[in-house]
Structures are given as structure tokens and as C-alpha cells.
Design a protein around this motif. Structure first.
Motif, PDB file in Angstrom:
ATOM      1  N   GLU A 209       0.850  -1.203   0.000  1.00  0.00           N
ATOM      2  CA  GLU A 209       0.000   0.000   0.000  1.00  0.00           C
ATOM      3  C   GLU A 209       0.877   1.240   0.000  1.00  0.00           C
ATOM      4  OE1 GLU A 209      -2.830   0.208   3.189  1.00  0.00           O
ATOM      5  OE2 GLU A 209      -3.202   2.336   2.853  1.00  0.00           O
ATOM      6  N   GLU A 247      -5.129   2.457  -1.891  1.00  0.00           N
ATOM      7  CA  GLU A 247      -6.159   3.138  -1.104  1.00  0.00           C
ATOM      8  C   GLU A 247      -6.682   4.274  -1.958  1.00  0.00           C
ATOM      9  OE1 GLU A 247      -5.666   4.062   3.133  1.00  0.00           O
ATOM     10  OE2 GLU A 247      -6.328   6.097   2.696  1.00  0.00           O
ATOM     11  N   HIS A 250      -5.272   7.671  -1.043  1.00  0.00           N
ATOM     12  CA  HIS A 250      -3.821   7.826  -1.236  1.00  0.00           C
ATOM     13  C   HIS A 250      -3.487   8.127  -2.693  1.00  0.00           C
ATOM     14  CE1 HIS A 250      -2.926   5.379   2.658  1.00  0.00           C
ATOM     15  NE2 HIS A 250      -3.609   6.492   2.871  1.00  0.00           N
ATOM     16  N   ASP A 275      -8.424  -0.446  -0.230  1.00  0.00           N
ATOM     17  CA  ASP A 275      -8.842   0.353   0.934  1.00  0.00           C
ATOM     18  C   ASP A 275      -9.790   1.439   0.458  1.00  0.00           C
ATOM     19  OD1 ASP A 275      -7.392  -1.078   2.742  1.00  0.00           O
ATOM     20  OD2 ASP A 275      -5.954   0.508   3.237  1.00  0.00           O
ATOM     21  N   ASP A 317     -11.085   1.458   5.242  1.00  0.00           N
ATOM     22  CA  ASP A 317      -9.971   2.135   5.900  1.00  0.00           C
ATOM     23  C   ASP A 317     -10.211   3.639   5.976  1.00  0.00           C
ATOM     24  OD1 ASP A 317      -7.655   2.637   7.177  1.00  0.00           O
ATOM     25  OD2 ASP A 317      -6.365   2.463   5.425  1.00  0.00           O
TER      26      ASP A 317
END
Ligand code: GLT
Ligand code: MN
Ligand code: MN
Length: 412
Positions: A209, A247, A250, A275, A317
Motif C-alpha cells: 500500500e 487506497e 492515497h 482500501d 480504511d
């Protein structure tokens, strides 16, 4: 309106939540491959400039409450549940068996485990630090997580190398650090192969990740694309065991189109875990719950994943905001996040089967009538009106998002 006494506030939140309507049953929610992280539910609202706003809670509470909501899978860091000094010791296995009991009692499965390699002081110079002792310790930690993962029945291991980077340039030689980080992943994969064989289980899917900013000032593997280059760099002994856990936020943070980032992972066969959350471009990691900032973009993301039969987990998340109470985490935050995911997922199905979108996309792919394809003007003229469909498709997606495709209208 009169001030609301503290004793009446829960009832008020409950009444308004119910009034929102549209909640799915726990049984419906369980049909989706949704996982709830230990750290998300137990997050107390603290940050660099923020004191906690919620009480600490343990895995028993989280697992029980996830079960009530209908979140069928649970994910954890090693140190979310095992104190650092107990890692690898008898105490660890006592805790692991308590977790197993709790998961069984409430009908949840552990889908993913991850090693915390960012919080403790030992990671000050990252898990791939210059000192061989720190790297030995990192290797112990990821191998131990593999052991715990197999014991809990997990299918995935996630690695967020948050501290792989630096504040000041000069001491860190990046190629060396990347090699050392690969050594840790190689150790995890080797251990996995051993344990899987012994336990007659498939090996775990090891998912990297990326996050572009935070907590280091400069990050060595800031994006999912960087992670992919790393996977295919030749540094990994088992690149086939290593994929991605992108994610959503992100990718958005560095300015990417999350959907395009996911598409790049899909074509490389590396989109294994996801995520899900929301937030803003070029801001810090605000980890807002799915759909509260970019619902239309999310709808687009899920159309892509549905049309490519993505069948990995959707890991919630996000961080319930500091303004949400301990009770609100489970009465509002998680159920509404799950329900927005389900709604957007089902809407993505509507988009895929929508006759207007389908005809528009088919027409775009059919193209205009044959002309001389060495003549730019002729090719352009042959498509002049056809390309208006790009904007029409975007409008249709908006209509689906707000229910206008079912006749919902507004007027002054
Ligand atoms: C941390 C990070 C998350 C990662 C977790 C997995 S840790 O909360 O901000 O995005 O998914 O290690
Ligand atoms: Mn994450
Ligand atoms: Mn995040």
C-alpha cells in the motif's frame, strides 16, 4: 430549538438516523466482501494537533459491533491487538486464541493482517534502516505477522511502509534502502511458503500500500505505480506473491485519477485488495468515509471494478471523525459507510446495464462511417457529433447518482 441535554442526545441521533431510511439489513451487508479494520473502529480521534475524543476499545468490542452491523470480515495490524513486547511470545498466542474465539462467536472471518512498521520508535529510521539489527527486527515482525495471519485464517497480508523515507536528505541511499525493504518482503514470502505448506493452506496474498505524503517528508514508494515498478524490479524473490492494496484517497492525494491508478493495477494483474475511503486532492490523509466527498468519482471507480470482476475485499480504511462519539462509531459511522458502498456498488450495476449508456458506448466504439484514415480532416468530420456522447454519458451517470433516471425532478 431548545438545548439538547446529554441524556437525550443518543435518542436524537438514533431517531434522525432512522429517519434517513435506506439502511440495509445486516444479512444484506454480509453478502458483500467488506472488511472492517480494528484500527478504524478503535481510532480515538487523535492526531498531531488533536487529543483523542473517544475512549479506547478492544477487539472484543469491535468484532461484536461489526457483527451486529453486518461487516463480515475483520482486519488488523499486529500491534492493534498484541502489545509490542508480547510479539512472538506466548502471550501473543493467548491473545490470538481469544481473537479466534471472538471471531467464531460472532461469525466473522479475519481476512487480512498487516505489520505496523511506522508507529513504534524502533522504526524511526524506517523498517529498512541502515542498522542490520533494525532490519533483523523488521524481518522478525513481518514473519511473525505471517504466522499470526495463518493462525487467524487470513488470506491477505498488507504492507504500508509509512516510514520508508526521510525528513532530511543525505544519509539515506535510496537504492540500498529499497533493496533492504525487498529483503523484508522476501523474508515474509519465504516464511509464508513454509507455514502454508505445513498448515496445508494457500499462501497469503502480500499487498503493498502506497501513500504519497505522511508520515515521512519524502517517501521512497509514494504511489501504487511506484509499488508496481518495485514489484517488477527484480528485487523480489517472489513477485508473483506480491500485489497491491491501493487506497482510494492515497491515489487522490497526489493528484491521480484513482480510477486510472486502479486500471493500471488491473492490467498488471495486481489489484488484489482495496482500501475504501474518501477525501481531497493534495491534502493530508483525512481518511473520510466512502462517498462523502466524491460520490460521482466513486461511482465511476466501482463501474470499472464491477466490469472487471474485481473480487477482492473492500476494506473500510477510514477514520470516523473526531466529532463522532464512541457510540456514533457503530450506530452511524460504520453502518452508513457500508450502506453508501452498497448503494454505489448497486448503482454501478445500473450504469453497466443502462440502455442509454450502453448504446452511447457501443456507438462510440462503432465509430463513424469509413473514410480515408490517412486524412485527419476526414476522420475528424466523420466523428463530429458522435463525440458529444462523452458528455452525455457523464450526464447520465450524474442522473443515475441522483436518481433522475427514475424520473426524479426538481423545479423552482
Ligand atoms: C495506517 C494507514 C492506512 C493503512 C494501514 C495499514 S495503517 O492507518 O494510514 O492507510 O492502510 O497498515
Ligand atoms: Mn489504507
Ligand atoms: Mn489513508
Amino acid at each position: 430549538m431548545k438545548p439538547v441535554p446529554a441524556t437525550k442526545q443518543q435518542a436524537l441521533v438514533d431517531r434522525l438516523t432512522k429517519a434517513c431510511g435506506g439502511a440495509y439489513t445486516a444479512a444484506t451487508r454480509r453478502k458483500y466482501y467488506i472488511s472492517g479494520p480494528q484500527w478504524a473502529a478503535a481510532y480515538q480521534g487523535q492526531a498531531l494537533f488533536h487529543a483523542p475524543t473517544r475512549e479506547a476499545i478492544g477487539f472484543e468490542d469491535v468484532i461484536r459491533e461489526y457483527a451486529k452491523i453486518g461487516i463480515g470480515h475483520w482486519t488488523t495490524h499486529d500491534t492493534d491487538v498484541i502489545p509490542t513486547p508480547a510479539l512472538g511470545k506466548d502471550e501473543q498466542w493467548t491473545i490470538v486464541s481469544l481473537i479466534q474465539k471472538s471471531l467464531k462467536k460472532h461469525g466473522l472471518e479475519c481476512s487480512m493482517v498487516t505489520t505496523e512498521t511506522f508507529f513504534h520508535a524502533v522504526w524511526a529510521a524506517s523498517p529498512a534502516a541502515e542498522s542490520p539489527q533494525v532490519r533483523e527486527y523488521a524481518s522478525f515482525r513481518v514473519r511473525n505477522t505471517v504466522d499470526v495471519g495463518h493462525e487467524l485464517g487470513a488470506k491477505f497480508a498488507v504492507y504500508w511502509p509509512g516510514s520508508l523515507g526521510y525528513y532530511t536528505q543525505g544519509a539515506v541511499e535510496e537504492t540500498e534502502t529499497l533493496r533492504w525493504y525487498a529483503d523484508a518482503l522476501n523474508a515474509a514470502c519465504e516464511r509464508d511458503i513454509e507455514v502454508a505448506k505445513k498448515k496445508k493452506r494457500p499462501t497469503l496474498k502480500h499487498c503493498l500500500e502506497a501513500k504519497p505524503f505522511e508520515p515521512q517528508a519524502e517517501i521512497l514508494l509514494p504511489t501504487s505505480d511506484a509499488m508496481m515498478a518495485f514489484i517488477f524490479s527484480g528485487l523480489l524473490t517472489h513477485p508473483e506473491m506480491v500485489g497491491l492494496n491501493p487506497e482510494y484517497l492515497h491515489e487522490l492525494m497526489w493528484g491521480a485519477a484513482p480510477r486510472a491508478a486502479l486500471a493500471r493495477a488491473l492490467v498488471a494483474g495486481k489489484l488484489w485488495h482495496f482500501d475504501i475511503n474518501d477525501g481531497y486532492r493534495l491534502k493530508h490523509d483525512v481518511d473520510i468515509a466512502i462517498g462523502l466527498v466524491n460520490p460521482l468519482d466513486w461511482l465511476n471507480v466501482l463501474v470499472l471494478l464491477r466490469s472487471h470482476n474485481y473480487n477482492g475485499p473492500f476494506n473500510l480504511d477510514y477514520k470516523p471523525p473526531r466529532t463522532t462519539s464512541n457510540r456514533g462509531v457503530f450506530s452511524v459511522s460504520f453502518p452508513t459507510a457500508v450502506d453508501r458502498f452498497i448503494t454505489l456498488w448497486e448503482m454501478a450495476g445500473d450504469v453497466i446495464s443502462d440502455p442509454i449508456i450502453k448504446e452511447a458506448l457501443d456507438a462510440l466504439k462503432a465509430g463513424g462511417e469509413p473514410v480515408d484514415t490517412r486524412d485527419a480532416e476526414a476522420v475528424t468530420a466523420a466523428h463530429r457529433d458522435l463525440l458529444t456522447l462523452h458528455e452525455l454519458v457523464a450526464h447520465r451517470m450524474f442522473q443515475i447518482l441522483v436518481g433522475a433516471h427514475r424520473g426524479r425532478t426538481f423545479s423552482a
